[in-house]
Design a protein around this motif. Structure first.
Motif, mmCIF file in Angstrom:
data_model
loop_
_atom_site.group_PDB
_atom_site.id
_atom_site.type_symbol
_atom_site.label_atom_id
_atom_site.label_comp_id
_atom_site.label_asym_id
_atom_site.label_seq_id
_atom_site.Cartn_x
_atom_site.Cartn_y
_atom_site.Cartn_z
ATOM 1 N N THR A 74 -3.536 1.157 7.678
ATOM 2 C CA THR A 74 -2.911 2.472 7.638
ATOM 3 C C THR A 74 -2.895 2.990 6.206
ATOM 4 O O THR A 74 -3.007 2.223 5.248
ATOM 5 C CB THR A 74 -1.472 2.421 8.178
ATOM 6 N N SER A 75 -2.743 4.308 6.063
ATOM 7 C CA SER A 75 -2.669 4.902 4.733
ATOM 8 C C SER A 75 -1.326 4.583 4.095
ATOM 9 O O SER A 75 -0.424 4.021 4.724
ATOM 10 C CB SER A 75 -2.879 6.414 4.825
ATOM 11 N N GLY A 76 -1.167 4.955 2.837
ATOM 12 C CA GLY A 76 0.042 4.627 2.085
ATOM 13 C C GLY A 76 1.305 5.158 2.734
ATOM 14 O O GLY A 76 1.318 6.257 3.299
ATOM 15 N N HIS B 207 -5.702 -2.881 4.561
ATOM 16 C CA HIS B 207 -4.590 -2.048 5.018
ATOM 17 C C HIS B 207 -5.088 -1.094 6.105
ATOM 18 O O HIS B 207 -5.797 -0.131 5.829
ATOM 19 C CB HIS B 207 -4.002 -1.248 3.853
ATOM 20 N N HIS C 145 0.843 -1.201 0.000
ATOM 21 C CA HIS C 145 0.000 0.000 0.000
ATOM 22 C C HIS C 145 0.875 1.246 0.000
ATOM 23 O O HIS C 145 1.044 1.917 1.020
ATOM 24 C CB HIS C 145 -0.927 -0.039 1.212
ATOM 25 N N GLY D 12 -2.593 5.889 -0.877
ATOM 26 C CA GLY D 12 -4.024 5.662 -0.715
ATOM 27 C C GLY D 12 -4.437 5.644 0.747
ATOM 28 O O GLY D 12 -3.618 5.461 1.647
ATOM 29 N N GLU D 13 -5.719 5.816 0.970
ATOM 30 C CA GLU D 13 -6.248 5.820 2.322
ATOM 31 C C GLU D 13 -6.247 4.414 2.909
ATOM 32 O O GLU D 13 -6.128 3.420 2.195
ATOM 33 C CB GLU D 13 -7.680 6.377 2.307
ATOM 34 N N ALA D 14 -6.386 4.344 4.219
ATOM 35 C CA ALA D 14 -6.527 3.052 4.886
ATOM 36 C C ALA D 14 -7.769 2.350 4.355
ATOM 37 O O ALA D 14 -8.814 2.968 4.133
ATOM 38 C CB ALA D 14 -6.624 3.246 6.390
ATOM 39 N N THR D 15 -7.650 1.045 4.124
ATOM 40 C CA THR D 15 -8.762 0.247 3.616
ATOM 41 C C THR D 15 -8.881 -1.012 4.460
ATOM 42 O O THR D 15 -8.119 -1.219 5.395
ATOM 43 C CB THR D 15 -8.526 -0.144 2.144
ATOM 44 N N GLU E 26 3.131 8.476 0.388
ATOM 45 C CA GLU E 26 2.215 9.415 -0.255
ATOM 46 C C GLU E 26 2.990 10.545 -0.931
ATOM 47 O O GLU E 26 3.988 11.043 -0.405
ATOM 48 C CB GLU E 26 1.258 10.010 0.784
#
Length: 377
Positions: A81-83, A79, A70, A73-76, A86
């Protein structure tokens, strides 16, 4: 090292959006350098951009020790946590997805969708302590099969920071014909005794946690969070420079705590925070597998030594260091650049130490943009 051919190349016609989501590639059985076989191996990966008709614009990004696929990108769901990088990938970014097709795999042995110790073994139970020891070359063998699965014969660029740089170097030495450009950030061609010493302490911290059970803790009510957290604290202390820690924390106590009465210094609280943060998203078994792989990292093994191995690299190369890095010192990165035939050297100015490659993104972007512009002229 893989025993069978992977599945047929998938269609990539629709892989043209920035948020592509997590995918999985079945890459077949893998025989490791330790002689063990992973019978059904898969790698998780994410992509951004579109692969051109010539399949010549692919970029491979290889994450650091506790990173994952990742990159942005935003947390999904998969994942938490976010990327982790970034601003470095995307339309108009240094790695421009209007120009490049970016592939970011989760490393073999990982815990974000790739085959690892938490994955089911043939008996349906987690591999745990039975998971084979992996080398960096095993990880790259799996990534080569991922490239084959995607129909990518040659990458326009392979880029790796830290432990990801270990894999990027193995790509460049083992498969020189499969990459055109190479970017190595705060990394090394082999693990020094100093780096091995810190890695060894992390392994001891993890394995001495009674809840670790030699890796067979999956499904148990108590998890090895204390050992994993302590291992991360040891690691994090090497990721930051002494000057930064002294400047940032000094002798300040944490809040109202009194160190004379058993309270913590602020720097202790800071390390506790980072230990707890990792345990919320990472697997202890994976941490052991990847740290053990770092201990055996040596591109010169069976290639006549490090200098001889580096001489095999054909790619135009940028070696980027952080001037305050005490884990992968700038002087060792300069040595690395001198011994790669077509390499140039850049240096990031930062108080942050090794983590400067994550923190000083504007500087990283400037170096990377300049390097890529030189190669396109």
């Amino acid at each position: 090292m893989l025993l069978t051919h992977p599945s047929p190349t998938p269609s990539l016609d629709t892989e043209n959006t920035l948020a592509s989501g997590l995918r999985h590639a079945a890459i077949g059985p893998l025989r490791t350098e330790s002689g063990r076989v992973l019978p059904a191996t898969r790698l998780a990966y994410e992509t951004w951009g579109r692969l051109n008709a010539e399949r010549s614009n692919a970029v491979l990004i290889l994450h650091a020790l506790t990173g994952d696929s990742h990159v942005i990108g935003e947390a999904t769901g998969p994942h938490p946590t976010s990327g982790w990088w970034e601003g470095m990938v995307g339309p108009g970014a240094p790695i421009d997805t209007n120009r490049f097709f970016v592939v970011a795999p989760n490393v073999l042995g990982g815990c974000q969708g790739s085959t690892g110790p938490a994955s089911p073994a043939p008996d349906g139970k987690p591999w745990g302590s039975r998971f084979p020891q992996l080398s960096v070359r095993d990880m790259v063998s799996a990534e080569v099969r991922l490239a084959d699965y995607l129909g990518i014969d040659r990458f326009a660029l392979v880029i790796g920071p830290s432990a990801g740089g270990h894999r990027a170097l193995e790509w460049a030495c083992g498969y020189p014909e499969r990459l055109e450009q190479l970017v190595l950030i705060a990394t090394s061609p082999d693990t020094s005794a100093d780096q091995a010493a810190w890695a060894s302490l992390q392994l001891h911290a993890l394995e001495l946690d009674p809840a670790f059970r030699d890796g067979d803790y999956y499904g148990k009510p108590d998890q090895p969070t204390r050992g994993l957290g302590l291992a991360r604290q040891i690691a994090h202390a090497t990721y930051r420079s002494a000057e930064e820690l002294n400047t940032r924390f000094g002798r300040i106590a944490q809040g109202s705590e009194d160190p004379l009465r058993g309270g913590r210094l602020a720097v202790q609280s800071y390390l506790d925070y980072h230990g707890d943060k990792l345990t919320a998203r990472f697997d202890a078994g994976t941490y052991r597998v990847l740290t053990r792989a770092m201990l055996t990292h040596d591109v010169g093994r069976e290639r006549g030594g490090v200098a001889a191995a580096l001489d095999l690299i054909e790619a135009h190369t940028l070696v980027l260091a952080v001037d305050s890095d005490r884990l992968f010192p700038a002087h060792s990165c300069r040595w690395l650049a001198r011994h790669i035939p077509r390499a140039c050297y850049g240096e990031i100015a930062s108080l942050a130490g090794h983590d400067g490659f994550l923190i000083e993104r504007d500087q990283v972007a400037d170096h990377l943009t300049h390097f890529l512009s030189l190669q396109s002229d």
